[in-house]
Design an enzyme around this catalytic site. Structure first.
Site, PDB file in Angstrom:
ATOM      1  N   HIS A 128       2.777  -7.370  -9.604  1.00 16.68           N
ATOM      2  CA  HIS A 128       3.518  -6.636  -8.192  1.00 16.68           C
ATOM      3  C   HIS A 128       4.298  -7.364  -8.221  1.00 16.68           C
ATOM      4  O   HIS A 128       4.441  -8.513  -7.847  1.00 16.68           O
ATOM      5  CB  HIS A 128       2.636  -5.699  -7.430  1.00 16.68           C
ATOM      6  CG  HIS A 128       1.740  -6.256  -6.064  1.00 16.68           C
ATOM      7  ND1 HIS A 128       2.525  -7.116  -5.384  1.00 16.68           N
ATOM      8  CD2 HIS A 128       0.784  -5.910  -5.856  1.00 16.68           C
ATOM      9  CE1 HIS A 128       1.294  -7.372  -4.786  1.00 16.68           C
ATOM     10  NE2 HIS A 128       0.034  -7.039  -5.339  1.00 16.68           N
ATOM     11  N   CYS A 147      -5.252  -8.853  -5.452  1.00 13.15           N
ATOM     12  CA  CYS A 147      -3.730  -9.307  -7.069  1.00 13.15           C
ATOM     13  C   CYS A 147      -2.806 -10.319  -7.186  1.00 13.15           C
ATOM     14  O   CYS A 147      -3.301 -11.261  -6.288  1.00 13.15           O
ATOM     15  CB  CYS A 147      -2.462  -7.867  -6.942  1.00 13.15           C
ATOM     16  SG  CYS A 147      -3.289  -6.263  -6.206  1.00 13.15           S
TER      17      CYS A 147
END
Length: 172
Positions: A128, A147
């Protein structure tokens, strides 16, 4: 397809996407319509590379990981980024971060390892951009819960180039 998730870096909380100032980011040139069929993430080199067949089509450097970047993600809350072979199995345009591509962690081996130790393997691992509403340059240190984070301009380009089902290999 928007995903409804409950935790992790790419949690879905419908919000307005905001661009950050990443004007210093130089994007690779990818011919229009080109689609990647695999992704290689090298944690030690902090690179994310898109491939079509054996051909490298884009390389992104200085990517960010979980607060504990070394080692394979084993349990929920360990703030590590997984290592191994996974797939991109969804996308969320309405996450708390600028766009997010879901990584298929945990796989069967990850679940079995955690279960054998009476723990949860965690989940909600994404590629992301920056937190929505963040102004200025991308965050300069590891900051996610596991992430893989890039600038908003980079994730925008990856979003357009990487279809669901793309294999991702994450190296230590």
């Amino acid at each position: 397809m928007a995903l409804a998730t409950v935790g992790g870096c790419g949690s879905a909380e419908p919000s307005q996407q905001t661009e950050t100032d990443d004007s210093a980011v130089v994007l690779p040139i990818i011919p229009a319509g080109t689609k990647a069929d695999s992704i290689l993430v090298d944690k030690s080199d902090r690179t994310l590379i898109l491939y079509k067949g054996d051909e490298e089509i884009a390389r992104y450097g200085n990517i960010r990981f979980g607060d504990t970047p070394e080692g394979h993600k084993r349990f929920e809350g360990d703030e590590r980024t997984p290592e191994g072979r996974y797939t991109i199995n969804g996308r969320n345009p309405g996450s708390r971060y600028h766009l997010s591509l879901r990584i298929s962690y945990p796989n069967a081996a990850d679940r079995a390892y955690a279960e054998a130790r009476g723990k949860s393997p965690g989940g909600d691992i994404f590629i992301h951009g920056q937190p929505n509403g963040r102004e200025g340059a991308p965050l300069a240190s590891d900051w996610t819960d596991g992430c893989i984070a890039l600038s908003n301009a980079e994730i925008q380009q990856i979003w357009e180039t990487v279809p669901d089902g793309t294999e991702i290999y994450i190296l230590p």
